[in-house]
Design a protein around this motif. Sequence first.
Motif, PDB file in Angstrom:
ATOM      1  N   ARG B  28       0.837  -1.197   0.000  1.00  0.00           N
ATOM      2  CA  ARG B  28       0.000   0.000   0.000  1.00  0.00           C
ATOM      3  C   ARG B  28       0.866   1.239   0.000  1.00  0.00           C
ATOM      4  O   ARG B  28       2.023   1.218   0.423  1.00  0.00           O
ATOM      5  CB  ARG B  28      -0.955   0.010   1.188  1.00  0.00           C
ATOM      6  N   PHE B  29       0.288   2.329  -0.484  1.00  0.00           N
ATOM      7  CA  PHE B  29       0.974   3.626  -0.458  1.00  0.00           C
ATOM      8  C   PHE B  29      -0.078   4.726  -0.560  1.00  0.00           C
ATOM      9  O   PHE B  29      -1.223   4.471  -0.930  1.00  0.00           O
ATOM     10  CB  PHE B  29       1.988   3.721  -1.608  1.00  0.00           C
ATOM     11  N   ARG B  30       0.336   5.950  -0.187  1.00  0.00           N
ATOM     12  CA  ARG B  30      -0.548   7.096  -0.346  1.00  0.00           C
ATOM     13  C   ARG B  30      -0.274   7.718  -1.701  1.00  0.00           C
ATOM     14  O   ARG B  30       0.879   7.762  -2.183  1.00  0.00           O
ATOM     15  CB  ARG B  30      -0.307   8.120   0.770  1.00  0.00           C
ATOM     16  N   PHE B  31      -1.324   8.219  -2.321  1.00  0.00           N
ATOM     17  CA  PHE B  31      -1.238   8.693  -3.694  1.00  0.00           C
ATOM     18  C   PHE B  31      -1.892  10.072  -3.792  1.00  0.00           C
ATOM     19  O   PHE B  31      -3.002  10.274  -3.284  1.00  0.00           O
ATOM     20  CB  PHE B  31      -1.949   7.686  -4.610  1.00  0.00           C
ATOM     21  N   ALA B  32      -1.201  11.015  -4.432  1.00  0.00           N
ATOM     22  CA  ALA B  32      -1.670  12.405  -4.509  1.00  0.00           C
ATOM     23  C   ALA B  32      -2.133  12.743  -5.917  1.00  0.00           C
ATOM     24  O   ALA B  32      -1.396  12.539  -6.880  1.00  0.00           O
ATOM     25  CB  ALA B  32      -0.533  13.341  -4.106  1.00  0.00           C
ATOM     26  N   VAL B  33      -3.356  13.250  -6.038  1.00  0.00           N
ATOM     27  CA  VAL B  33      -3.917  13.618  -7.335  1.00  0.00           C
ATOM     28  C   VAL B  33      -4.253  15.106  -7.331  1.00  0.00           C
ATOM     29  O   VAL B  33      -5.053  15.560  -6.520  1.00  0.00           O
ATOM     30  CB  VAL B  33      -5.196  12.816  -7.636  1.00  0.00           C
ATOM     31  N   THR B  34      -3.622  15.838  -8.242  1.00  0.00           N
ATOM     32  CA  THR B  34      -3.856  17.285  -8.322  1.00  0.00           C
ATOM     33  C   THR B  34      -4.486  17.619  -9.664  1.00  0.00           C
ATOM     34  O   THR B  34      -3.824  17.519 -10.697  1.00  0.00           O
ATOM     35  CB  THR B  34      -2.528  18.057  -8.175  1.00  0.00           C
ATOM     36  N   PRO B  35      -5.762  17.997  -9.671  1.00  0.00           N
ATOM     37  CA  PRO B  35      -6.403  18.315 -10.958  1.00  0.00           C
ATOM     38  C   PRO B  35      -5.843  19.616 -11.530  1.00  0.00           C
ATOM     39  O   PRO B  35      -5.407  20.498 -10.794  1.00  0.00           O
ATOM     40  CB  PRO B  35      -7.879  18.482 -10.592  1.00  0.00           C
ATOM     41  N   THR B  50      -5.197  19.269  -4.028  1.00  0.00           N
ATOM     42  CA  THR B  50      -4.752  17.872  -4.115  1.00  0.00           C
ATOM     43  C   THR B  50      -5.646  16.953  -3.279  1.00  0.00           C
ATOM     44  O   THR B  50      -5.995  17.277  -2.144  1.00  0.00           O
ATOM     45  CB  THR B  50      -3.296  17.765  -3.621  1.00  0.00           C
ATOM     46  N   SER B  51      -6.043  15.824  -3.859  1.00  0.00           N
ATOM     47  CA  SER B  51      -6.755  14.770  -3.118  1.00  0.00           C
ATOM     48  C   SER B  51      -5.776  13.629  -2.829  1.00  0.00           C
ATOM     49  O   SER B  51      -4.952  13.293  -3.674  1.00  0.00           O
ATOM     50  CB  SER B  51      -7.918  14.215  -3.954  1.00  0.00           C
ATOM     51  N   PHE B  52      -5.895  13.048  -1.628  1.00  0.00           N
ATOM     52  CA  PHE B  52      -5.026  11.925  -1.258  1.00  0.00           C
ATOM     53  C   PHE B  52      -5.829  10.638  -1.132  1.00  0.00           C
ATOM     54  O   PHE B  52      -6.941  10.640  -0.595  1.00  0.00           O
ATOM     55  CB  PHE B  52      -4.302  12.212   0.064  1.00  0.00           C
ATOM     56  N   TYR B  53      -5.274   9.553  -1.633  1.00  0.00           N
ATOM     57  CA  TYR B  53      -5.897   8.234  -1.590  1.00  0.00           C
ATOM     58  C   TYR B  53      -4.922   7.218  -1.013  1.00  0.00           C
ATOM     59  O   TYR B  53      -3.707   7.371  -1.161  1.00  0.00           O
ATOM     60  CB  TYR B  53      -6.268   7.771  -3.006  1.00  0.00           C
ATOM     61  N   THR B  54      -5.462   6.169  -0.398  1.00  0.00           N
ATOM     62  CA  THR B  54      -4.642   5.018  -0.030  1.00  0.00           C
ATOM     63  C   THR B  54      -4.865   3.946  -1.089  1.00  0.00           C
ATOM     64  O   THR B  54      -6.004   3.545  -1.338  1.00  0.00           O
ATOM     65  CB  THR B  54      -5.053   4.470   1.351  1.00  0.00           C
ATOM     66  N   VAL B  55      -3.789   3.523  -1.742  1.00  0.00           N
ATOM     67  CA  VAL B  55      -3.883   2.516  -2.800  1.00  0.00           C
ATOM     68  C   VAL B  55      -3.367   1.175  -2.273  1.00  0.00           C
ATOM     69  O   VAL B  55      -2.306   1.122  -1.646  1.00  0.00           O
ATOM     70  CB  VAL B  55      -3.049   2.935  -4.037  1.00  0.00           C
ATOM     71  N   TRP B  56      -4.140   0.119  -2.497  1.00  0.00           N
ATOM     72  CA  TRP B  56      -3.759  -1.237  -2.114  1.00  0.00           C
ATOM     73  C   TRP B  56      -3.520  -2.080  -3.355  1.00  0.00           C
ATOM     74  O   TRP B  56      -4.312  -2.054  -4.293  1.00  0.00           O
ATOM     75  CB  TRP B  56      -4.889  -1.915  -1.316  1.00  0.00           C
ATOM     76  N   ALA B  57      -2.428  -2.859  -3.334  1.00  0.00           N
ATOM     77  CA  ALA B  57      -2.192  -3.838  -4.397  1.00  0.00           C
ATOM     78  C   ALA B  57      -1.999  -5.204  -3.757  1.00  0.00           C
ATOM     79  O   ALA B  57      -1.556  -5.293  -2.607  1.00  0.00           O
ATOM     80  CB  ALA B  57      -0.963  -3.450  -5.204  1.00  0.00           C
ATOM     81  N   ARG B  58      -2.353  -6.255  -4.476  1.00  0.00           N
ATOM     82  CA  ARG B  58      -2.241  -7.625  -3.946  1.00  0.00           C
ATOM     83  C   ARG B  58      -1.440  -8.502  -4.905  1.00  0.00           C
ATOM     84  O   ARG B  58      -1.307  -8.208  -6.070  1.00  0.00           O
ATOM     85  CB  ARG B  58      -3.648  -8.246  -3.784  1.00  0.00           C
ATOM     86  N   ARG B  59      -0.979  -9.598  -4.392  1.00  0.00           N
ATOM     87  CA  ARG B  59      -0.335 -10.655  -5.186  1.00  0.00           C
ATOM     88  C   ARG B  59       0.779 -10.121  -6.114  1.00  0.00           C
ATOM     89  O   ARG B  59       1.623  -9.359  -5.664  1.00  0.00           O
ATOM     90  CB  ARG B  59      -1.397 -11.416  -5.965  1.00  0.00           C
ATOM     91  N   THR B  60       0.793 -10.590  -7.367  1.00  0.00           N
ATOM     92  CA  THR B  60       1.876 -10.211  -8.284  1.00  0.00           C
ATOM     93  C   THR B  60       1.995  -8.701  -8.439  1.00  0.00           C
ATOM     94  O   THR B  60       3.102  -8.164  -8.549  1.00  0.00           O
ATOM     95  CB  THR B  60       1.624 -10.833  -9.680  1.00  0.00           C
ATOM     96  N   LEU B  61       0.856  -8.003  -8.481  1.00  0.00           N
ATOM     97  CA  LEU B  61       0.901  -6.549  -8.628  1.00  0.00           C
ATOM     98  C   LEU B  61       1.663  -5.920  -7.458  1.00  0.00           C
ATOM     99  O   LEU B  61       2.449  -4.984  -7.645  1.00  0.00           O
ATOM    100  CB  LEU B  61      -0.529  -5.993  -8.720  1.00  0.00           C
ATOM    101  N   ALA B  62       1.443  -6.436  -6.246  1.00  0.00           N
ATOM    102  CA  ALA B  62       2.147  -5.915  -5.065  1.00  0.00           C
ATOM    103  C   ALA B  62       3.652  -6.153  -5.181  1.00  0.00           C
ATOM    104  O   ALA B  62       4.467  -5.258  -4.899  1.00  0.00           O
ATOM    105  CB  ALA B  62       1.595  -6.580  -3.798  1.00  0.00           C
ATOM    106  N   VAL B  63       4.034  -7.353  -5.613  1.00  0.00           N
ATOM    107  CA  VAL B  63       5.451  -7.698  -5.747  1.00  0.00           C
ATOM    108  C   VAL B  63       6.134  -6.798  -6.775  1.00  0.00           C
ATOM    109  O   VAL B  63       7.191  -6.202  -6.513  1.00  0.00           O
ATOM    110  CB  VAL B  63       5.608  -9.184  -6.168  1.00  0.00           C
ATOM    111  N   ASN B  64       5.528  -6.662  -7.957  1.00  0.00           N
ATOM    112  CA  ASN B  64       6.128  -5.856  -9.017  1.00  0.00           C
ATOM    113  C   ASN B  64       6.146  -4.375  -8.664  1.00  0.00           C
ATOM    114  O   ASN B  64       7.060  -3.634  -9.035  1.00  0.00           O
ATOM    115  CB  ASN B  64       5.385  -6.076 -10.338  1.00  0.00           C
ATOM    116  N   LEU B  65       5.118  -3.929  -7.964  1.00  0.00           N
ATOM    117  CA  LEU B  65       5.040  -2.538  -7.515  1.00  0.00           C
ATOM    118  C   LEU B  65       6.218  -2.238  -6.599  1.00  0.00           C
ATOM    119  O   LEU B  65       6.937  -1.242  -6.779  1.00  0.00           O
ATOM    120  CB  LEU B  65       3.726  -2.349  -6.757  1.00  0.00           C
TER     121      LEU B  65
END
Lengths: 135, 135, 135, 135
Positions: B28-35, B50-65
Motif C-alpha cells: 500500500r501507499f498514499r497517492f496524490a492527485v492534483t487536478p 490535491t486529493s489523497f488516496y490510499t492505494v492497495w495492491a495484492r499478489r503479483t501486482l504488489a510484488v512488481n510494484l
Amino acid sequence: MYDTQVTLVGHVATQIDYKETVNGPSARFRFAVTPRYFDRRKDVWTDGTTSFYTVWARRTLAVNLAGSVSVGEPLVVHGRLRVRDDPPDGEGNRRVSAEIDATAIGHDLNRGTAAFRRVVRTDHPLMDTQKAAVG
Amino acid sequence: MYDTQVTLVGHVATQIDYKETVNGPSARFRFAVTPRYFDRRKDVWTDGTTSFYTVWARRTLAVNLAGSVSVGEPLVVHGRLRVRDDPPDGEGNRRVSAEIDATAIGHDLNRGTAAFRRVVRTDHPLMDTQKAAVG
Amino acid sequence: MYDTQVTLVGHVATQIDYKETVNGPSARFRFAVTPRYFDRRKDVWTDGTTSFYTVWARRTLAVNLAGSVSVGEPLVVHGRLRVRDDPPDGEGNRRVSAEIDATAIGHDLNRGTAAFRRVVRTDHPLMDTQKAAVG
Amino acid sequence: MYDTQVTLVGHVATQIDYKETVNGPSARFRFAVTPRYFDRRKDVWTDGTTSFYTVWARRTLAVNLAGSVSVGEPLVVHGRLRVRDDPPDGEGNRRVSAEIDATAIGHDLNRGTAAFRRVVRTDHPLMDTQKAAVG
C-alpha cells in the motif's frame, strides 16, 4: 464536460506508429482488450471476446511511448473515447472505429516490472530537437 | 456489479509499504492527485486542490510494484474505490479514508520513459519463494 | 485534464439540501453505494461494505434534482471526485470526506420507472425566477 | 476483472427495440454522445463530433427502460464497453460497432425533471407475466 473517459487494460497489438506533425509529435497503435469473467456454471475464469481500439498519443506522451513500448506489452490506457464513422470508400465499405485520445499510459505492473526514468521538460527541448532533426 | 471503478493520475506520496500476509503479498501507499483546470478569467492553466488516496495492491501486482516504484514517481492507478469510515478511536477521532483496491498500475509515460521486463508467472513461484524466505 | 471522473450507483441517504447562492442554485446530499459481489465459496451474491459520498449539484441540475429526488431513491451519479481533508476542529478532530461534483444525475431504471419532463432553458428563467422569489 | 466500464451522457437516437427472449427481457437502442469543449482561441463552448453507441439492457432494466424512455430524451448510461467486429457480409462490408452492456440507466436531470416510481420485484413477477402474455 461530457467527455467520455475510459480506462483500458490490455495489450499492444501493433507497432507504435510515430510521426512528427506540424502540431508536434503524434503516435498511434492498436490495442487489444480481453475481458475475463468468472463462469459460474463451469466454476472457472474464462476469456471473453477481444475488443480492439486505436489509441492516439500526442506531444511528450507520444515521444515517451515510442521510446518505451513494444508490440505485445501490457498497458493501462486512460483517455477520451470517441467512435468514428468514416464515410464509405469507393467500394461502399463503411469504416467504424473506436478511438482513444490518451491522457495517460503506463505499463501494467501486474505483468512485470518497469524501470522508470523521468524526462525533464524544459519547454519541450526533446520535441524541438526532433523536429529540427526531421526538418 | 455496481463496483465503483476509478482511474487516478498522480504521484506516489509515501514509500511502498510491502508485506507478506497469509493471503499472499500485499502493498500500500498514499497517492496524490492534483487536478489541472483552465482558468478562463486569467487565461492560464491552474492547479486545483490535491486529493489523497490510499492505494492497495495484492499478489503479483504488489510484488512488481515494490520492485518498480519509488516516492515521487508519476503513476496511473486503476481500481475499485471505497470510502472507509472507521469507528472513533479512544480520543473520539473518526478516521475516514478513500481507498483504491488496484486492478492495474503503471508509470505515467507523460512524465518519462520506462523499461518494462515481463515477469513469467509459473504458479506464482516468486511469491512462494518470498513466503518461504519470510517464513 | 487529469480530472478524476467516477460513476456511482446507489441510494440517496439524506434529504436534498438546496440553496440559492450568489453563484446560482446549489444542492447537496449524502449518497450510499453498496457493492455486490459473488461469493464463490458460498455460491451466493453478497453485499459489501457501504461507502458514503457527499454529492454536489449546481445550476439547472440542482434545481431539477430538488424537484425530482427524495430520500431512499436509487440514482446513477456521474461527476468529478475529490477527497477533502479539512483542518482539525477545536477538539482536534480531522474531517475527511469524499465528494462528487456532479456532471449528470438520473434515477436508476433498474429499480423503477420514471416519467421525464424536459425543462426548456431560455437563459435559465427558472433560476432567475427563483432568485427573484428568494431575494 | 478487466471489464471496460464507461459512462455516457447523451441522447436517445432511436426507438427502444424491446424483445422477450428465452433469457428474459432485452432492449436496445442507439445513443448519441456529443462532447462539448471550450475553444480557447474563439473563447466559446463548441460541440465536438457525435459518437454513436448501441446500448443493451437486460431483465428489469429492459422492462423499465421500455416503459420510461422515448427518442430524443437525455440519459446517463453506465455499463461495460465492447467493440464488435463482425465478419464481412456477402458484399464484403465489415461492420464494427461500439456496444454498451448497461449496468444502470437514468434520465439526465440537467435537462428536465423526472417522477420516479419504484417497481417492487418479487421474483420478477412482471417478467413472468409478460412472458406468459407473449407466449
